[in-house]
Design a protein around this motif. Structure first.
Motif, PDB file in Angstrom:
ATOM      1  N   PHE A 164      -3.512  -2.489  16.631  1.00 23.79           N
ATOM      2  CA  PHE A 164      -3.509  -1.051  16.301  1.00 23.79           C
ATOM      3  C   PHE A 164      -3.307  -0.222  17.562  1.00 23.79           C
ATOM      4  O   PHE A 164      -2.459   0.682  17.623  1.00 23.79           O
ATOM      5  CB  PHE A 164      -4.849  -0.714  15.628  1.00 23.79           C
ATOM      6  CG  PHE A 164      -4.813   0.533  14.804  1.00 23.79           C
ATOM      7  CD1 PHE A 164      -3.950   1.566  15.080  1.00 23.79           C
ATOM      8  CD2 PHE A 164      -5.685   0.676  13.726  1.00 23.79           C
ATOM      9  CE1 PHE A 164      -3.932   2.712  14.315  1.00 23.79           C
ATOM     10  CE2 PHE A 164      -5.672   1.819  12.951  1.00 23.79           C
ATOM     11  CZ  PHE A 164      -4.790   2.832  13.255  1.00 23.79           C
ATOM     12  N   ALA A 165      -4.057  -0.551  18.599  1.00 24.44           N
ATOM     13  CA  ALA A 165      -3.933   0.213  19.841  1.00 24.44           C
ATOM     14  C   ALA A 165      -2.535   0.069  20.420  1.00 24.44           C
ATOM     15  O   ALA A 165      -1.952   1.054  20.896  1.00 24.44           O
ATOM     16  CB  ALA A 165      -4.984  -0.266  20.839  1.00 24.44           C
ATOM     17  N   TYR A 183       5.224   7.942  15.079  1.00 31.61           N
ATOM     18  CA  TYR A 183       5.933   6.797  14.512  1.00 31.61           C
ATOM     19  C   TYR A 183       7.438   6.868  14.728  1.00 31.61           C
ATOM     20  O   TYR A 183       8.112   5.850  14.768  1.00 31.61           O
ATOM     21  CB  TYR A 183       5.641   6.686  13.012  1.00 31.61           C
ATOM     22  CG  TYR A 183       4.254   6.225  12.711  1.00 31.61           C
ATOM     23  CD1 TYR A 183       3.887   4.909  12.909  1.00 31.61           C
ATOM     24  CD2 TYR A 183       3.308   7.111  12.226  1.00 31.61           C
ATOM     25  CE1 TYR A 183       2.613   4.471  12.628  1.00 31.61           C
ATOM     26  CE2 TYR A 183       2.025   6.678  11.948  1.00 31.61           C
ATOM     27  CZ  TYR A 183       1.694   5.360  12.142  1.00 31.61           C
ATOM     28  OH  TYR A 183       0.434   4.939  11.875  1.00 31.61           O
ATOM     29  N   VAL A 205       0.806  -0.807  10.942  1.00 32.33           N
ATOM     30  CA  VAL A 205      -0.568  -0.424  11.273  1.00 32.33           C
ATOM     31  C   VAL A 205      -1.533  -0.939  10.219  1.00 32.33           C
ATOM     32  O   VAL A 205      -2.580  -1.525  10.521  1.00 32.33           O
ATOM     33  CB  VAL A 205      -0.668   1.103  11.409  1.00 32.33           C
ATOM     34  CG1 VAL A 205      -2.108   1.551  11.327  1.00 32.33           C
ATOM     35  CG2 VAL A 205      -0.079   1.540  12.712  1.00 32.33           C
ATOM     36  N   GLU A 206      -1.152  -0.774   8.929  1.00 27.80           N
ATOM     37  CA  GLU A 206      -2.043  -1.220   7.862  1.00 27.80           C
ATOM     38  C   GLU A 206      -2.221  -2.729   7.889  1.00 27.80           C
ATOM     39  O   GLU A 206      -3.317  -3.234   7.711  1.00 27.80           O
ATOM     40  CB  GLU A 206      -1.463  -0.799   6.502  1.00 27.80           C
ATOM     41  CG  GLU A 206      -1.462   0.688   6.280  1.00 27.80           C
ATOM     42  CD  GLU A 206      -2.774   1.164   5.710  1.00 27.80           C
ATOM     43  OE1 GLU A 206      -3.470   0.358   5.095  1.00 27.80           O
ATOM     44  OE2 GLU A 206      -3.080   2.348   5.892  1.00 27.80           O
ATOM     45  N   LEU A 219       4.059   2.629   9.632  1.00 28.50           N
ATOM     46  CA  LEU A 219       2.796   2.771   8.898  1.00 28.50           C
ATOM     47  C   LEU A 219       2.340   1.439   8.342  1.00 28.50           C
ATOM     48  O   LEU A 219       1.155   1.071   8.426  1.00 28.50           O
ATOM     49  CB  LEU A 219       2.971   3.767   7.744  1.00 28.50           C
ATOM     50  CG  LEU A 219       2.690   5.236   7.976  1.00 28.50           C
ATOM     51  CD1 LEU A 219       3.925   5.901   8.527  1.00 28.50           C
ATOM     52  CD2 LEU A 219       2.310   5.879   6.687  1.00 28.50           C
ATOM     53  N   GLU A 220       3.301   0.694   7.773  1.00 31.47           N
ATOM     54  CA  GLU A 220       2.939  -0.590   7.176  1.00 31.47           C
ATOM     55  C   GLU A 220       2.384  -1.540   8.227  1.00 31.47           C
ATOM     56  O   GLU A 220       1.426  -2.274   7.970  1.00 31.47           O
ATOM     57  CB  GLU A 220       4.178  -1.218   6.524  1.00 31.47           C
ATOM     58  CG  GLU A 220       4.634  -0.520   5.276  1.00 31.47           C
ATOM     59  CD  GLU A 220       3.871  -0.991   4.061  1.00 31.47           C
ATOM     60  OE1 GLU A 220       2.985  -1.814   4.226  1.00 31.47           O
ATOM     61  OE2 GLU A 220       4.190  -0.517   2.957  1.00 31.47           O
ATOM     62  N   VAL A 230       9.993   4.733  10.126  1.00 28.58           N
ATOM     63  CA  VAL A 230       8.632   5.282  10.077  1.00 28.58           C
ATOM     64  C   VAL A 230       7.788   4.547   9.065  1.00 28.58           C
ATOM     65  O   VAL A 230       6.627   4.218   9.303  1.00 28.58           O
ATOM     66  CB  VAL A 230       8.712   6.786   9.756  1.00 28.58           C
ATOM     67  CG1 VAL A 230       7.325   7.334   9.510  1.00 28.58           C
ATOM     68  CG2 VAL A 230       9.371   7.523  10.881  1.00 28.58           C
ATOM     69  N   LYS A 231       8.417   4.223   7.914  1.00 31.05           N
ATOM     70  CA  LYS A 231       7.657   3.560   6.856  1.00 31.05           C
ATOM     71  C   LYS A 231       7.102   2.225   7.329  1.00 31.05           C
ATOM     72  O   LYS A 231       5.943   1.896   7.104  1.00 31.05           O
ATOM     73  CB  LYS A 231       8.568   3.353   5.648  1.00 31.05           C
ATOM     74  CG  LYS A 231       7.887   2.637   4.516  1.00 31.05           C
ATOM     75  CD  LYS A 231       8.823   2.443   3.346  1.00 31.05           C
ATOM     76  CE  LYS A 231       8.118   1.670   2.255  1.00 31.05           C
ATOM     77  NZ  LYS A 231       8.982   1.413   1.117  1.00 31.05           N
ATOM     78  N   PHE A 263       0.308   9.700  20.827  1.00 26.35           N
ATOM     79  CA  PHE A 263      -0.292   8.497  20.260  1.00 26.35           C
ATOM     80  C   PHE A 263       0.075   8.393  18.788  1.00 26.35           C
ATOM     81  O   PHE A 263      -0.072   9.357  18.034  1.00 26.35           O
ATOM     82  CB  PHE A 263      -1.805   8.585  20.452  1.00 26.35           C
ATOM     83  CG  PHE A 263      -2.531   7.329  20.060  1.00 26.35           C
ATOM     84  CD1 PHE A 263      -2.516   6.213  20.877  1.00 26.35           C
ATOM     85  CD2 PHE A 263      -3.237   7.275  18.879  1.00 26.35           C
ATOM     86  CE1 PHE A 263      -3.190   5.071  20.529  1.00 26.35           C
ATOM     87  CE2 PHE A 263      -3.915   6.119  18.519  1.00 26.35           C
ATOM     88  CZ  PHE A 263      -3.890   5.017  19.346  1.00 26.35           C
ATOM     89  N   LEU A 264       0.555   7.220  18.367  1.00 26.06           N
ATOM     90  CA  LEU A 264       0.946   6.953  16.982  1.00 26.06           C
ATOM     91  C   LEU A 264       2.056   7.886  16.496  1.00 26.06           C
ATOM     92  O   LEU A 264       2.082   8.278  15.343  1.00 26.06           O
ATOM     93  CB  LEU A 264      -0.243   7.064  16.029  1.00 26.06           C
ATOM     94  CG  LEU A 264      -1.190   5.868  15.923  1.00 26.06           C
ATOM     95  CD1 LEU A 264      -2.320   6.213  14.974  1.00 26.06           C
ATOM     96  CD2 LEU A 264      -0.467   4.656  15.421  1.00 26.06           C
ATOM     97  N   GLY A 274       0.790  -1.217   0.000  1.00 27.33           N
ATOM     98  CA  GLY A 274       0.000   0.000   0.000  1.00 27.33           C
ATOM     99  C   GLY A 274       0.820   1.264   0.000  1.00 27.33           C
ATOM    100  O   GLY A 274       0.336   2.319  -0.384  1.00 27.33           O
ATOM    101  N   SER A 275       2.094   1.173   0.386  1.00 31.42           N
ATOM    102  CA  SER A 275       2.893   2.388   0.431  1.00 31.42           C
ATOM    103  C   SER A 275       3.382   2.800  -0.942  1.00 31.42           C
ATOM    104  O   SER A 275       3.746   3.945  -1.141  1.00 31.42           O
ATOM    105  CB  SER A 275       4.088   2.184   1.356  1.00 31.42           C
ATOM    106  OG  SER A 275       4.922   1.194   0.823  1.00 31.42           O
TER     107      SER A 275
END
Lengths: 234, 101, 188, 109
Positions: free
Chosen positions: A135-136, A152, A166-167, A163-164, A159-160, A149-150, A85-86
């Protein structure tokens, strides 16, 4: 309507084609005359709806191999959309929906009951609950390290990949789990025989929800089980 | 200079030509919508929508080529993989014996 | 209506045909007498919407539309229909309620009058583009800050991550709500 | 020499797109005009396969192999796998529901 159907047109197009055109309207009475007994037995599952009522439904021999071919590709593509998705369109939501659609496909090809045995309730619930908790947890790790919160850049990974993760572990798991759960739930239908929790020992939470929803003027009926049974009769 | 920008005929480039072709496929889809609306049986409607789905795969692929965005082919791939789900769902749905669904 | 001409003049053939397709399918979905027919035509509606999103270069939205509509919505609606009763109708369309149609037409006319002031698709004068502090910042800074090439995903998961967390919990809560509504304790 | 190849490529793109449009048009006419669901299923799967094949061939020629031409081959493969299955499922559903095939002299449905 089903009385008027020609009796044999599915197995032997060459041998009985001429019979089809002429006896298209006179039912299944003369079937034992022009069909060999072994074929009549073999085809007895497909006569007309009255005779078919007793026979079990057989899954289609064409749909099953196709799903066997397509399902691995579709599942892999769902994983690709999720993980990639990135760099390309997509993300956790889309990939999770595609992976849930693969389960729908398998369920329609091989039967919902068989799929339900194969994919236990524990797996579905673990996907949904585990996704939310993951996720939490990913969001709360930076909080534990003194950030927001979040946030990254406080994660121990780039950081990348934050995000991945989390997805992948969050959104995709939640969406696929909830969609599969909704599918099995709707296939089961409404629990009208009292086997659900309408008469179980789970009174308090449910009554609270009902109070919030529709009984604002009589909010003091917290212990009254009647809202639940009303719901059961609807 | 990629293929999409090459001049084809009458001042139109290949990309514009592909967009026109996609518009032509959409016009055909509108025509096929007649069968999806009229029926008369549910199988006719599903059949028409299934053909529309195949048409849409081609439309999406043509759009991806015309806009020179090859990643847009992923969307067409989703439809190519999942489009027959509605057909096999209907094939189960219309069977009344034994509570298949 | 004088403001409409510049907008109409820019509509390409693919946009016009897709809009006709989408509007026709939406009307049929709304007016179909048989619920199953409405569900089937709604599948066709989402095909048109996905193509329209793709043409406007919103591939993430188009991918969502494709995955959800082709895979999920139709199946769930069909399962719901299988568990309820469906009446066979001879007529194809509902009778149109004239006052409701008049009200909807009035609203549509009012909205159409504002079309002249809406900037064209992809126009440099559109506020979403010409604002250098918001859109341009995300477009230029996303890769430097997150290392992710897909700006949409970066905005969803990073810049508004808390909101996305709320949405994920909403999806989870929807599953629980379906359990409650159907009086079940387990999914399978 | 390269010019000739490029010209042939552009011309082939146009020809393939037009052929795809033509076969899809045939498919549309069949779906609208043929008398019952079984014959419509036949024309849908047959002519639509050709239409999608030529349309995707034009796409593959346009994006090239180093682009995502591989994906258009994959698209064609999945259409070839899933479309006949869908037609089979629809025809089977019609058969299970007891729809009698159209024979000569029946009313058009």
């Amino acid at each position: 309507m089903s009385d008027a159907r020609p009796n044999d047109r599915d197995d032997e197009p060459g041998g009985t084609g001429a019979v089809d055109g002429e006896s298209g309207d006179n039912g299944t009475d003369e079937k034992p005359d022009d069909v060999p007994p072994h074929r009549a037995v073999a085809r007895s599952g497909r006569l007309d709806s009255e005779q078919r009522q007793g026979t079990p439904y057989t899954e289609s021999q064409v749909i099953m191999p196709t799903v066997k071919i397509v399902a691995p590709f579709a599942f892999t593509f769902g994983l690709f959309v999720t993980f990639h998705g990135s760099g390309s369109p997509g993300g956790g939501f889309q990939g999770g929906a595609i992976m849930a659609a693969v389960v729908f496909m398998i369920a329609f090809a091989f039967g919902i009951e068989a799929t339900r045995d194969w994919l236990a309730n524990t797996v579905v619930v673990a996907l949904a609950v585990g996704g939310t908790l993951a996720f939490a947890a990913i969001g709360l790790i930076p909080v534990a390290r003194g950030g927001a919160f979040l946030q990254y850049d406080l994660l121990p990974i780039p950081v990348k990949y934050g995000l991945e993760s989390v997805e992948v572990f969050g959104i995709a798991a939640i969406v696929s789990g909830v969609l599969m759960g909704l599918f099995f739930l709707l296939a089961n239908g409404f629990a009208s025989d009292g086997s659900g929790f309408g008469d179980g020992g789970t009174g308090d939470d449910i009554d609270d929800i009902d109070d919030i929803d529709d009984t604002d003027e009589s909010a003091s009926t917290g212990s009254d089980p009647s809202p639940v049974t009303d719901g059961g009769e609807r | 200079m990629s293929v999409v920008d090459t001049a084809l005929v009458a001042g139109y480039t290949v990309g514009e030509f592909l967009l026109f072709a996609a518009a032509g496929f959409v016009v055909l889809a509108i025509g096929m919508l007649y069968r999806a609306v009229k029926g008369p049986t549910m199988q006719d409607r599903v059949l028409a929508v299934n053909v529309l789905g195949t048409n849409t795969v081609v439309i999406l692929a043509l759009l991806a080529a015309a806009l020179s965005e090859p990643t847009f082919l992923d969307i067409a791939l989703v439809y190519a993989l999942l489009n027959f789900l509605m057909a096999i769902a209907i094939s189960k749905f219309t069977v009344e014996r034994g509570g298949v669904l | 209506m004088t403001g409409l001409e510049p907008v109409v003049a820019q509509v390409t053939a693919i946009e016009a045909s897709l809009l006709v397709f989408v509007v026709l399918t939406a009307l049929v979905t709304a007016l179909a007498r048989d619920v199953l027919a409405a569900v089937i035509v709604f599948g066709a509606y989402s095909l048109g919407m996905a193509a329209l999103y793709t043409f406007y270069r919103a591939p993430d939205v188009a991918l969502t539309e494709a995955a959800i509509s082709a895979g999920v919505t139709t199946v769930l609606l069909l399962l719901t229909l299988a568990k309820t009763t469906r009446i066979d109708h001879e007529t194809v369309f509902e009778e149109v309620n004239l006052p409701a149609a008049g009200a909807a037409g009035f609203l549509f006319a009012g909205l159409a009058l504002t079309m002249g002031d809406v900037p064209a698709v992809g126009s440099r004068e559109a506020p979403v583009w010409s604002n250098p502090d918001v859109t341009q910042w995300y477009l230029t800074e996303t890769y430097a800050q997150t290392g992710v090439e897909n700006t949409v995903m970066a905005v969803l998961a990073a810049f508004r991550g808390f909101d996305t967390f709320g949405e994920a919990v909403v999806v989870f809560a929807a599953g629980i709500a379906a359990l409650i509504v159907l009086h079940r304790e387990v999914f399978a | 020499m390269m010019d000739a190849i490029a010209t042939a490529r552009v011309g082939l793109i146009a020809v393939f797109a037009l052929l795809g449009l033509f076969f899809s048009f045939v498919s549309m006419v069949g779906v609208i005009r043929l008398p019952d669901v079984y014959s419509r299923a036949h024309t849908a799967s047959q002519a639509d396969t050709l239409g999608a094949g030529f349309g995707l061939a034009a796409v593959a020629l346009t994006v090239g192999w180093e682009g995502a031409g591989f994906k258009s081959v994959l698209l064609l493969f999945f259409i070839f796998v899933t479309n006949p299955t869908a037609a089979h499922a629809i025809a089977r559903a019609a058969f299970e529901e007891g729809i009698v095939p159209w024979t000569e002299g029946d009313d058009r449905r």
